[in-house]
Design a protein around this motif. Sequence first.
Motif, PDB file in Angstrom:
ATOM      1  N   LEU A  46       0.839  -1.200   0.000  1.00 13.71           N
ATOM      2  CA  LEU A  46       0.000   0.000   0.000  1.00 13.71           C
ATOM      3  C   LEU A  46       0.871   1.245   0.000  1.00 13.71           C
ATOM      4  O   LEU A  46       1.983   1.242   0.542  1.00 13.71           O
ATOM      5  CB  LEU A  46      -0.903   0.013   1.235  1.00 13.71           C
ATOM      6  CG  LEU A  46      -1.963  -1.078   1.301  1.00 13.71           C
ATOM      7  CD1 LEU A  46      -2.722  -0.995   2.616  1.00 13.71           C
ATOM      8  CD2 LEU A  46      -2.919  -0.984   0.139  1.00 13.71           C
ATOM      9  N   SER A  47       0.353   2.320  -0.580  1.00 13.73           N
ATOM     10  CA  SER A  47       1.062   3.592  -0.546  1.00 13.73           C
ATOM     11  C   SER A  47       1.072   4.113   0.886  1.00 13.73           C
ATOM     12  O   SER A  47       0.261   3.694   1.717  1.00 13.73           O
ATOM     13  CB  SER A  47       0.379   4.594  -1.470  1.00 13.73           C
ATOM     14  OG  SER A  47      -0.907   4.913  -0.960  1.00 13.73           O
ATOM     15  N   GLU A  74      -2.152   5.198   2.476  1.00 13.39           N
ATOM     16  CA  GLU A  74      -3.128   4.110   2.610  1.00 13.39           C
ATOM     17  C   GLU A  74      -2.735   3.080   3.669  1.00 13.39           C
ATOM     18  O   GLU A  74      -3.471   2.111   3.888  1.00 13.39           O
ATOM     19  CB  GLU A  74      -3.297   3.404   1.259  1.00 13.39           C
ATOM     20  CG  GLU A  74      -3.925   4.279   0.191  1.00 13.39           C
ATOM     21  CD  GLU A  74      -5.350   4.652   0.525  1.00 13.39           C
ATOM     22  OE1 GLU A  74      -6.128   3.784   0.959  1.00 13.39           O
ATOM     23  OE2 GLU A  74      -5.699   5.838   0.369  1.00 13.39           O
ATOM     24  N   ARG A  82      -5.028   1.127   6.264  1.00 16.85           N
ATOM     25  CA  ARG A  82      -5.823  -0.069   5.963  1.00 16.85           C
ATOM     26  C   ARG A  82      -5.205  -1.325   6.580  1.00 16.85           C
ATOM     27  O   ARG A  82      -5.864  -2.357   6.673  1.00 16.85           O
ATOM     28  CB  ARG A  82      -5.980  -0.236   4.458  1.00 16.85           C
ATOM     29  CG  ARG A  82      -6.706   0.940   3.819  1.00 16.85           C
ATOM     30  CD  ARG A  82      -7.019   0.694   2.355  1.00 16.85           C
ATOM     31  NE  ARG A  82      -7.557   1.871   1.716  1.00 16.85           N
ATOM     32  CZ  ARG A  82      -8.770   2.383   1.928  1.00 16.85           C
ATOM     33  NH1 ARG A  82      -9.569   1.821   2.802  1.00 16.85           N
ATOM     34  NH2 ARG A  82      -9.171   3.466   1.297  1.00 16.85           N
ATOM     35  N   PRO A 104      -2.964  10.992   5.075  1.00 21.08           N
ATOM     36  CA  PRO A 104      -3.984   9.946   5.125  1.00 21.08           C
ATOM     37  C   PRO A 104      -5.373  10.567   4.988  1.00 21.08           C
ATOM     38  O   PRO A 104      -5.631  11.641   5.548  1.00 21.08           O
ATOM     39  CB  PRO A 104      -3.811   9.321   6.505  1.00 21.08           C
ATOM     40  CG  PRO A 104      -2.481   9.777   6.994  1.00 21.08           C
ATOM     41  CD  PRO A 104      -2.155  11.044   6.279  1.00 21.08           C
TER      42      PRO A 104
END
Length: 175
Positions: free
Chosen positions: A10-11, A14, A17, A113
């Motif tokens: 994930l970046s 992100e 998550r 975020p």
Amino acid sequence: MTDTHATAPLSLPELHRLLGLTEVDAPLIASILAHTTPAGAPAPTELSQKRKKEIRAGFVLLKELGVVMSFTPRETHAVDFGEPLGPGTHVLSALFYYPEGSEEVEPYAGEAPFASTPVETREQALAAYGEPSDGEEDEGIVEWEQWQVEDRELTADYADDGAVLTLTVALPLSL
């Protein structure tokens, strides 16, 4: 619910998550490896002993990226946030983004975020997240504010001039 079998990293914005996953869950491992492997270096497929030790000690520093990943023991996480999503012993419980950097990490320069832009000032935080659900002010200076976003708690800590010192993303505490 997070898919604990997906392995695409994930970046940085992100990473929230992954909250609730453990050190043995593929998505968390893939993201740590993606953000800690130097550019051009062969990508490892498993966490090094150094990274495993950092997780057990509670923190993985993404030094050049301005992000700190915070881990808690499984039992502590279960009491504070509910049952972890994965079977491991250490759970990703919070992420700290440092727009101005810190003694441990360089400044975080990416999208914040839950936002499509960087959030480096209180004004930008209010524009990105709206009216906060909680906060603290002392003698007219806002020290911190908190929002509930996508089942996460997002907290901004401010300098006296309104610059964002830290954006923290965590799971809400269990009642």
